[in-house]
Motif scaffolding. Structure first.
Motif, PDB file in Angstrom:
ATOM      1  N   LEU A  44      -3.983   0.391   3.066  1.00 53.99           N
ATOM      2  CA  LEU A  44      -3.985   0.183   1.618  1.00 53.99           C
ATOM      3  C   LEU A  44      -4.939   1.151   0.949  1.00 53.99           C
ATOM      4  O   LEU A  44      -6.071   1.348   1.415  1.00 53.99           O
ATOM      5  CB  LEU A  44      -4.435  -1.239   1.275  1.00 53.99           C
ATOM      6  CG  LEU A  44      -3.612  -2.387   1.850  1.00 53.99           C
ATOM      7  CD1 LEU A  44      -4.205  -3.718   1.422  1.00 53.99           C
ATOM      8  CD2 LEU A  44      -2.172  -2.290   1.426  1.00 53.99           C
ATOM      9  N   SER A  45      -4.500   1.726  -0.162  1.00 52.76           N
ATOM     10  CA  SER A  45      -5.381   2.596  -0.939  1.00 52.76           C
ATOM     11  C   SER A  45      -5.195   2.299  -2.418  1.00 52.76           C
ATOM     12  O   SER A  45      -4.183   1.748  -2.841  1.00 52.76           O
ATOM     13  CB  SER A  45      -5.092   4.070  -0.636  1.00 52.76           C
ATOM     14  OG  SER A  45      -3.781   4.410  -1.022  1.00 52.76           O
ATOM     15  N   LYS A  52      -5.904  -4.691  -4.012  1.00 51.87           N
ATOM     16  CA  LYS A  52      -5.670  -4.581  -2.565  1.00 51.87           C
ATOM     17  C   LYS A  52      -5.880  -5.917  -1.860  1.00 51.87           C
ATOM     18  O   LYS A  52      -5.025  -6.361  -1.093  1.00 51.87           O
ATOM     19  CB  LYS A  52      -6.579  -3.497  -1.964  1.00 51.87           C
ATOM     20  CG  LYS A  52      -6.252  -2.085  -2.446  1.00 51.87           C
ATOM     21  CD  LYS A  52      -7.174  -1.033  -1.874  1.00 51.87           C
ATOM     22  CE  LYS A  52      -8.599  -1.118  -2.353  1.00 51.87           C
ATOM     23  NZ  LYS A  52      -8.793  -0.867  -3.789  1.00 51.87           N
ATOM     24  N   GLU A 120      -7.991  -1.941   4.146  1.00 51.70           N
ATOM     25  CA  GLU A 120      -8.232  -1.469   2.793  1.00 51.70           C
ATOM     26  C   GLU A 120      -9.111  -0.223   2.860  1.00 51.70           C
ATOM     27  O   GLU A 120      -9.980  -0.118   3.716  1.00 51.70           O
ATOM     28  CB  GLU A 120      -8.942  -2.546   1.968  1.00 51.70           C
ATOM     29  CG  GLU A 120      -8.125  -3.804   1.766  1.00 51.70           C
ATOM     30  CD  GLU A 120      -8.792  -4.803   0.834  1.00 51.70           C
ATOM     31  OE1 GLU A 120      -9.487  -4.366  -0.116  1.00 51.70           O
ATOM     32  OE2 GLU A 120      -8.630  -6.013   1.055  1.00 51.70           O
TER      33      GLU A 120
END
Length: 163
Positions: A44-45, A52, A120
């Protein structure tokens, strides 16, 4: 959420996905969870406050794992065991990590095969964990709480997933 159904991506609208509320972001995460299985890596970005962790809450709900799901920024990684006989969720946060050597210290690869691993802030740090991964980028929209979500599959496992 907006968009038309995308082939090979059941329950997830196609195009540029939009979530206007935290509830919609969790629903999107629950939809993503229907695609996940043991051994999957999700990266996740997005900027601070993009959603997120909220997305991971939906993934956790869909995977039926023990919660609560909170940001692992200060503990770096948490393992959430399955409540339904499915894979555990390993939820990690690479925000405070200084590089790939610190990622190695987490031993995320030790449980990768039997868990769903969601990282994340992992972009540029965890790609070496798996040649196949689902990359999810979240951006803040122009209007209030609206978030724009793009999914990109890397490797044969995810070849049909690019939104």
């Amino acid at each position: 959420m907006s968009g038309a159904a995308s082939p090979g991506f059941p329950g997830i609208p196609g195009g540029e996905l939009a979530a206007a509320t935290a509830e919609e972001m969790r629903a999107l995460g629950a939809g993503v969870a229907t695609l996940l299985r043991a051994g999957d890596l999700v990266v996740l970005s997005g900027p601070l406050g993009a959603g997120k962790t909220t997305l991971v809450q939906g993934i956790a709900e869909g995977l039926k794992v023990r919660g609560p799901i909170t940001s692992p920024t200060f503990v770096i990684a948490r393992v959430h065991p399955s409540l339904s006989g499915g894979p555990a969720l390993v939820h990690a946060d690479a925000y405070r990590l200084g590089g790939s050597l610190e990622v190695d210290d987490l031993d995320l690869d030790a449980s990768l095969d039997e868990s769903v691993t969601v990282v994340e802030w992992g972009e540029g740090l965890v790609e070496g964990l798996s040649e196949e991964r689902l990359e999810i980028h979240i951006e803040r929209g122009d209007e209030g709480e609206r978030r724009l979500v793009r999914l990109h599959g890397v490797g044969p496992r995810w070849s049909a997933v690019t939104v």
